[in-house]
Design a protein around this motif. Structure first.
Motif, PDB file in Angstrom:
ATOM      1  N   GLU A  93       0.821  -1.291  -0.083  1.00  0.00           N
ATOM      2  CA  GLU A  93       0.024  -0.136   0.058  1.00  0.00           C
ATOM      3  C   GLU A  93       0.869   1.381   0.105  1.00  0.00           C
ATOM      4  OE1 GLU A  93      -3.831   2.149   2.635  1.00  0.00           O
ATOM      5  OE2 GLU A  93      -2.908   0.385   3.179  1.00  0.00           O
ATOM      6  N   ILE A  94       0.434   2.219  -0.933  1.00  0.00           N
ATOM      7  CA  ILE A  94       1.208   3.278  -0.918  1.00  0.00           C
ATOM      8  C   ILE A  94       0.457   4.481  -0.463  1.00  0.00           C
ATOM      9  CG2 ILE A  94       2.626   4.813  -2.709  1.00  0.00           C
ATOM     10  CD1 ILE A  94       2.965   2.273  -4.508  1.00  0.00           C
ATOM     11  N   GLN A  95       0.713   5.466  -0.047  1.00  0.00           N
ATOM     12  CA  GLN A  95       0.316   6.938   0.292  1.00  0.00           C
ATOM     13  C   GLN A  95       1.192   8.015  -0.011  1.00  0.00           C
ATOM     14  OE1 GLN A  95      -1.336   7.560   4.078  1.00  0.00           O
ATOM     15  NE2 GLN A  95      -3.124   6.150   3.785  1.00  0.00           N
ATOM     16  N   ILE A  96       0.501   9.148  -0.664  1.00  0.00           N
ATOM     17  CA  ILE A  96       1.425  10.181  -0.916  1.00  0.00           C
ATOM     18  C   ILE A  96       1.195  11.151   0.556  1.00  0.00           C
ATOM     19  CG2 ILE A  96       1.915  12.311  -2.061  1.00  0.00           C
ATOM     20  CD1 ILE A  96       2.455   9.543  -3.353  1.00  0.00           C
ATOM     21  N   GLN A  97       1.979  11.504   1.253  1.00  0.00           N
ATOM     22  CA  GLN A  97       1.748  12.239   2.731  1.00  0.00           C
ATOM     23  C   GLN A  97       2.394  13.755   2.710  1.00  0.00           C
ATOM     24  OE1 GLN A  97       3.092   9.555   5.806  1.00  0.00           O
ATOM     25  NE2 GLN A  97       1.264   7.857   5.335  1.00  0.00           N
ATOM     26  N   ASP A  98       1.655  14.585   3.544  1.00  0.00           N
ATOM     27  CA  ASP A  98       2.486  15.617   3.786  1.00  0.00           C
ATOM     28  C   ASP A  98       3.427  15.724   4.777  1.00  0.00           C
ATOM     29  OD1 ASP A  98       0.728  15.848   6.215  1.00  0.00           O
ATOM     30  OD2 ASP A  98      -0.587  17.131   5.389  1.00  0.00           O
ATOM     31  N   ASP A  99       3.885  16.770   5.293  1.00  0.00           N
ATOM     32  CA  ASP A  99       5.016  16.795   6.259  1.00  0.00           C
ATOM     33  C   ASP A  99       4.533  16.046   7.693  1.00  0.00           C
ATOM     34  OD1 ASP A  99       3.794  18.980   6.965  1.00  0.00           O
ATOM     35  OD2 ASP A  99       5.550  20.272   6.418  1.00  0.00           O
ATOM     36  N   GLU A 104      -2.574  12.070   4.548  1.00  0.00           N
ATOM     37  CA  GLU A 104      -2.655  11.661   3.134  1.00  0.00           C
ATOM     38  C   GLU A 104      -3.187  12.645   2.136  1.00  0.00           C
ATOM     39  OE1 GLU A 104      -4.635   7.978   0.225  1.00  0.00           O
ATOM     40  OE2 GLU A 104      -5.337   8.346   2.399  1.00  0.00           O
ATOM     41  N   LEU A 105      -2.522  12.795   1.313  1.00  0.00           N
ATOM     42  CA  LEU A 105      -2.925  13.969   0.324  1.00  0.00           C
ATOM     43  C   LEU A 105      -3.686  13.406  -0.987  1.00  0.00           C
ATOM     44  CD1 LEU A 105       0.593  15.686  -0.042  1.00  0.00           C
ATOM     45  CD2 LEU A 105      -1.285  16.560   1.008  1.00  0.00           C
ATOM     46  N   PRO A 106      -4.424  13.978  -1.420  1.00  0.00           N
ATOM     47  CA  PRO A 106      -5.319  13.658  -2.641  1.00  0.00           C
ATOM     48  C   PRO A 106      -4.707  13.646  -3.727  1.00  0.00           C
ATOM     49  CG  PRO A 106      -5.658  16.119  -1.993  1.00  0.00           C
ATOM     50  CD  PRO A 106      -4.962  15.552  -1.145  1.00  0.00           C
TER      51      PRO A 106
END
Length: 529
Positions: A354-360, A364-366
């Protein structure tokens, strides 16, 4: 043992020792060709017997205990693969070094891993001396007993195959050390068994003993994981006869052995595609030409597809995830344009990942927003060896933080913007070098490029583009060419032209090495230590 679940007794965490893959292949096809190097051949029966003999010697003669770390300093050779399986069979932890590293660098890896035993090729006496531990030699040398002689003395003797649990270490996979000292990522028997299964499912489905794999990259890192996967399916492994990379020889071996799989990196793939010998090569046996280790620029990808056909498979991942984060399979590689073509993606999540794009803050970012690529799943390593500070920095809420920046589209395809450390801020705006590099490479005169952020008194940082050109081109021409293609704040302030870009031992262009070369040439002030 795990905690009881719902009142049940604890369940076992015991898993298969990775060396069992070799036993299984030898049972299925004892007389089939397992390893090839030059004129040398080992059958699966011989490979198994030699691994057994060496493992027995490691236990009875050299006192190897379960969990002991074993360093390896060698270029690719048949004995290196024998030693890897012998170490696992005996319960040891495989600690391979990049063979192009200096004696002092390998001594550091030996000390930091706690290795008390070392395999070393006969061509590296200075490395053995620097490490100062018991050394077994691939070949004949006066600084240690020969692995060949040890093997012959113990043939027919079987070791006590080590019983292992899922989380028992099997491999210390050193990071390439692009920032600071290399760190030892701890890979485990259970994790690696998952990665082998995942490689077979996502990268090379349908492999059988009729396939053959050509090794063109160091077995110490990704190529070693790839070859473990080949052993699991009884695929013959063909090694180059020397460490010299000869493209014409590569294609001769592909033709002779009907090679169907290769693991490589974009720079090596680029060399293969652009060499004159490739035009007349018989590549019809190729099924999977797998590239990883760095993103491949679109223009190079298109040329490789035009030359080799739809056999390219890309994967993205770090040593800490054993490469298993995303996959772009062959059928999704496209040369053209169109609404259904995803240009610049490194693929979708690997099976079980599972992958997420995350902020600092770890949120989770859209889709479409750039952030840090974070991952969970059975391919994620057990942590850095004896490095709690690095572990605390690299994990957040159970997610492994890759340090890579990127975004994800609505369908779950990932696009890498670059390393977090590569991004620079010019005039208050984030600049991602990869975007600019892609644009520069569309100029017909440019074959390689790297863009770096350089300190600037007015803008904070500005971009410098270090280029390799195969035709005459000027700085003014490139500036004019890029003008309508990138925003003004992204336009490099300087273009430098070099004969070649420095590359790591794995064939990767690293910004750290380019920055060091800029300093060495007096073009940049040396950063404070």
């Amino acid at each position: 043992m795990t905690e009881p679940i719902g009142g049940l007794n604890p369940v076992s965490t015991r898993v298969m020792n990775l060396a069992t893959f070799l036993t299984q292949a030898a049972r299925r096809d004892p007389d089939g060709v397992a390893l090839v190097m030059g004129d040398a051949r080992w059958s699966w029966r011989e490979f198994e017997a030699r691994a057994d003999a060496l493992a027995h010697a490691l236990q009875t003669r050299f006192g190897l205990q379960k969990g002991d770390r074993v360093m390896c300093q060698s270029q690719n050779c048949m004995e290196m693969m024998q030693a890897m399986f012998a170490v696992w069979r005996a319960g040891g932890v495989w600690v391979p070094a990049n063979f192009r590293q200096t004696p002092e660098e390998v001594a550091y890896l030996t000390q930091s891993s706690g290795a008390a035993l070392m395999f070393c090729n006969a061509g590296f006496p200075d490395h053995a001396a620097a490490c100062g531990v018991t050394t077994l030699v691939f070949g004949q040398a006066d600084f240690g007993p020969s692995v060949q002689d040890i093997t012959e003395a113990h043939l027919g003797q079987r070791p006590e195959v080590a019983v292992v649990d899922r989380d028992d270490p099997c491999w210390f996979f050193f990071t390439s050390g692009t920032t600071g000292r290399p760190k030892a990522s701890v890979l485990t028997h259970g994790q690696m068994a998952f990665v082998v299964t995942n490689h077979l499912a996502d990268l090379m489905p349908g492999l059988t003993g009729d396939d053959a794999s050509l090794v063109v990259a160091p077995l110490s890192h990704g190529a070693g994981v790839h070859q473990l996967t080949q052993v699991a399916r009884g695929v013959k492994t063909v090694l180059l006869p020397s460490e010299r990379f000869d493209v014409a020889q590569v294609w001769d071996l592909v033709r002779e052995w009907r090679v169907s799989t290769m693991f490589t990196v974009p720079t090596i793939l680029k060399l293969l595609v652009e060499h004159p010998a490739t035009a007349g090569a018989d590549t019809s046996s190729l099924r999977y030409v797998i590239y990883a280790g760095a993103p491949m620029y679109r223009v190079d990808q298109q040329k490789a597809l035009d030359t080799l056909g739809k056999v390219l498979v890309q994967y993205y991942g770090l040593g800490e995830c054993t490469g298993a984060i995303t996959v772009l399979p062959a059928h999704l590689h496209e040369t053209g344009e169109g609404p259904n073509v995803r240009i610049g993606t490194c693929g979708h999540a690997r099976t079980g990942i599972e992958i997420q794009i995350q902020d600092d803050q770890g949120r989770e970012l859209p889709p479409g927003q750039t952030g840090e690529i974070c991952v969970i799943g059975p391919a994620v390593f057990a942590g850095y060896y004896q490095n709690p500070q690095a572990n605390a920095k690299s994990f957040r809420n159970g997610w492994f933080r890759t340090g890579d920046l990127g975004h994800m589209d609505e369908a779950g395809f990932v696009y890498i913007t670059g390393r977090e450390s590569d991004m620079f801020i010019s005039g208050g705006s984030n600049v991602y070098p990869r975007e600019i590099e892609e644009k520069i490479l569309t100029h017909p005169a440019i074959s390689e490029v790297a863009v770096l952020g350089i300190p600037d008194p007015l803008w904070g940082e500005v971009g410098w583009a270090v280029c390799v050109a195969h035709a005459p081109v000027s700085e003014a021409e490139l500036t004019e060419y890029l003008g309508p293609r990138v925003s003004r704040y992204k336009l490099p302030k300087r273009f430098l032209f070099w004969d070649a870009l420095p590359k790591s031992a794995y064939g990767k262009i690293t910004k750290k090495m380019i920055r060091e070369e800029l300093e060495a040439r007096g073009l940049l002030e040396k950063a404070p230590a």
